[in-house]
Design an enzyme around this catalytic site. Structure first.
Site, PDB file in Angstrom:
ATOM      1  N   HIS A 146     -49.128 -16.639  28.142  1.00  0.00           N
ATOM      2  CA  HIS A 146     -49.273 -17.392  26.895  1.00  0.00           C
ATOM      3  C   HIS A 146     -48.308 -16.778  25.893  1.00  0.00           C
ATOM      4  O   HIS A 146     -48.376 -15.584  25.610  1.00  0.00           O
ATOM      5  CB  HIS A 146     -50.712 -17.331  26.378  1.00  0.00           C
ATOM      6  N   ASP A 200     -54.671 -22.869  23.195  1.00  0.00           N
ATOM      7  CA  ASP A 200     -55.035 -21.952  22.114  1.00  0.00           C
ATOM      8  C   ASP A 200     -54.897 -22.579  20.737  1.00  0.00           C
ATOM      9  O   ASP A 200     -54.749 -21.871  19.741  1.00  0.00           O
ATOM     10  CB  ASP A 200     -54.167 -20.680  22.201  1.00  0.00           C
TER      11      ASP A 200
END
Length: 300
Positions: A21, A133
């Site tokens: 990420h 996210d």
């Protein structure tokens, strides 16, 4: 000795998706993160070419990280394209992972258009609305994804406690809907997997217990976290876990491949935005910004 699942039961599927990420700028400047990104991809590309057991890597659903890398390593584009075309790397569908409540609707749409176009030039976009996210999700997101030809979303923050399973039908105000995979435990729920089959097996068992009745279908372990480098031993650990027992069937896979085998019937429906802090902090303070900065941003 191999332990069986007992009673001739069907094997429980465990999908492991290696990924990173990538905040392009966070607690370090953009160029500091770019240096780390270059090291990551310099290691990843030959690893994917040389190790078929390390079957796949997800580049966070945003093509910006690829272009950030190619500005430093332009000679690697064809190599990356070969791997993406072969399904070894997932690229796109977004240009960047945006905060949905801080940009306009047109920005979200153009972001997805540009990401899909860039991913198409690199071998094809990941056919998943990957939203790991974001600090909540706008009500129209299922509509936007369906208009872009996407039938799946993957979400974490914002999912309310009323959603009690790892998948649900997410419906927009216009009635269009996608199947949403809820990353119970976040996009890091499979980070730092052990180097051996026994440890990998233990992680799967613990996660199945953690999910309890919330589990629908298989177990999805996202093998990565913020700026994490690939774990080269994952393929070998999976092979050992499959060799030593037959209750679980482990596979290193992509999100698209995993979701294609997951149940779609009988899912509970959630309508509208996902903006609950019941299970994950939405960090609403990020929306705070000086007016002069907003004016300058609008002008830019």
């Amino acid at each position: 000795m191999k332990a069986n699942g007992g009673n001739g039961s069907r094997q429980q599927r465990v999908g492991i998706v290696p990924h990173t990420h990538w905040d392009r700028e966070w607690y370090a400047p953009f160029q500091a993160y770019r240096l780390r990104l270059v090291r990551l991809l310099d290691d990843l590309l030959p690893r994917l070419e040389d190790d078929r057991a390390f079957a796949h890597f997800c580049l966070d659903g945003q093509t910006a990280v690829i272009d950030d890398y190619l500005e430093v390593r332009p000679e690697a584009e064809e190599r990356l394209r070969r791997l993406a075309t072969a399904g070894r790397i997932s690229v796109g569908p977004w240009a960047i992972l945006m905060d949905e409540f801080m940009v306009s609707g047109e920005t979200i749409v153009r972001n997805l258009q540009q990401g899909q176009a860039r991913a198409a030039s690199l071998g094809g976009p990941m056919p998943v609305g990957y939203l790991p996210d974001m600090f909540g999700h706008v009500a129209q997101m299922p509509q936007i994804l369906r208009l872009a030809g996407l039938e799946h979303a993957v979400v974490w923050r914002g999912v309310p406690s009323a959603v009690t399973a790892t998948a649900f039908r997410w419906e927009a105000p216009d009635g269009s809907a996608v199947r949403a995979e809820y990353l119970y435990g976040s996009y890091s729920n499979g980070r730092d997997l052990p180097r051996d089959g026994a440890g990998t097996l233990a992680r799967a068992r613990n996660y199945e217990v953690e999910l309890g009745p919330a589990r629908l279908g298989g177990l999805l372990l996202m093998n990565g976290t913020d700026h994490q480098l690939p774990q080269p031993w994952v393929g070998q650990a999976v092979a050992e876990a499959n060799r030593d027992q037959d209750h679980y069937r482990f596979e290193v896979t992509s999100l698209a491949e995993y979701l294609a085998g997951e149940p779609v019937d009988g899912l509970a429906t959630w309508r509208g935005e996902l903006r609950s802090g019941a299970r994950a902090n939405l960090l609403m303070g990020v929306a705070s910004h000086r007016v002069d900065g907003k004016v300058a941003g609008a002008a830019a």
